[in-house]
Scaffold this motif. Structure first.
Motif, PDB file in Angstrom:
ATOM      1  N   HIS A  56     -45.223 -55.903  -7.501  1.00  0.00           N
ATOM      2  CA  HIS A  56     -44.131 -55.868  -6.624  1.00  0.00           C
ATOM      3  C   HIS A  56     -43.748 -57.160  -7.346  1.00  0.00           C
ATOM      4  N   THR A  88     -43.935 -64.019  -3.273  1.00  0.00           N
ATOM      5  CA  THR A  88     -43.967 -62.679  -2.871  1.00  0.00           C
ATOM      6  C   THR A  88     -44.836 -62.138  -1.534  1.00  0.00           C
ATOM      7  N   GLU A 118     -35.396 -58.469  -3.058  1.00  0.00           N
ATOM      8  CA  GLU A 118     -36.266 -57.572  -1.961  1.00  0.00           C
ATOM      9  C   GLU A 118     -36.361 -56.099  -2.425  1.00  0.00           C
ATOM     10  N   THR A 120     -37.134 -52.666  -1.811  1.00  0.00           N
ATOM     11  CA  THR A 120     -37.225 -51.055  -1.188  1.00  0.00           C
ATOM     12  C   THR A 120     -37.329 -50.101  -1.169  1.00  0.00           C
ATOM     13  N   SER A 121     -37.757 -49.307  -0.211  1.00  0.00           N
ATOM     14  CA  SER A 121     -38.025 -48.044  -0.730  1.00  0.00           C
ATOM     15  C   SER A 121     -37.335 -46.837  -1.183  1.00  0.00           C
ATOM     16  N   GLY A 124     -34.489 -47.494   2.188  1.00  0.00           N
ATOM     17  CA  GLY A 124     -34.345 -48.622   2.561  1.00  0.00           C
ATOM     18  C   GLY A 124     -34.274 -49.079   3.096  1.00  0.00           C
ATOM     19  N   LYS A 125     -36.299 -48.474   3.365  1.00  0.00           N
ATOM     20  CA  LYS A 125     -36.998 -50.008   4.252  1.00  0.00           C
ATOM     21  C   LYS A 125     -37.020 -51.013   3.167  1.00  0.00           C
ATOM     22  N   LEU A 126     -37.651 -52.044   3.858  1.00  0.00           N
ATOM     23  CA  LEU A 126     -38.113 -53.192   2.836  1.00  0.00           C
ATOM     24  C   LEU A 126     -39.532 -53.174   2.676  1.00  0.00           C
ATOM     25  N   ARG A 129     -40.816 -58.386  -0.127  1.00  0.00           N
ATOM     26  CA  ARG A 129     -39.316 -59.661  -0.975  1.00  0.00           C
ATOM     27  C   ARG A 129     -40.111 -61.441  -1.539  1.00  0.00           C
TER      28      ARG A 129
END
Length: 141
Positions: A56, A88, A118, A120-121, A124-126, A129
């Motif tokens: 990430h 992060t 951001e 995301t999966s 669209g899930k966060l 960030r």
């Protein structure tokens, strides 16, 4: 800008370095928005079975740095950037599949920039960030 267009300015070269090592693709690259994609597999997971935080952080730093570089390059006299801070936050576990990292600038000044990224999966899930502060370096005269 697509990754094909990014190749024309030297950013689409995924044949070496960290982008190659992690299999990160530049989906979109411009001075106002960058999107990176990465397929997370078993080698990217920590022992608990979720994506390693370093993945990430790498996506966050890379996306912000590409955007910051493109913005500096377009300024009178040109230039580039170096990262000086990366914060992060990991918001939900991710066990594998495609991640997207979208970066947009929060602040761009004479000596530094601040970017929000951001991750995301596919649904669209966060997932995470981050913020990256970049130091602007003017091109040598």
């Amino acid at each position: 800008m697509t990754s094909t267009q990014a190749a024309g300015i030297g950013l689409g070269d995924n044949t070496r370095g960290l982008l190659k090592l992690f299999g990160i693709a530049i989906e979109e690259a411009g001075p106002d928005r960058v999107v990176l994609a990465m397929e997370v597999g078993p080698d990217h997971l920590q022992p608990a079975g979720v994506t390693h935080g370093g993945i990430h952080c790498t996506l966050v730093e890379s996306a912000a740095s590409i955007g910051g570089h493109l913005w500096m390059e377009a300024q009178p006299g040109g230039g580039s950037v170096v990262g000086v801070a990366n914060s992060t936050d990991f918001l939900r576990p991710f066990t594998g599949g495609r991640l997207l990292a979208g970066a947009t600038p929060i602040h761009r000044g004479r000596s530094q920039q601040l970017w929000l990224v951001e991750i995301t999966s596919p649904d669209g899930k966060l997932i995470a960030r981050g913020q990256v502060r970049l130091h602007n370096m003017t091109a040598p005269s």
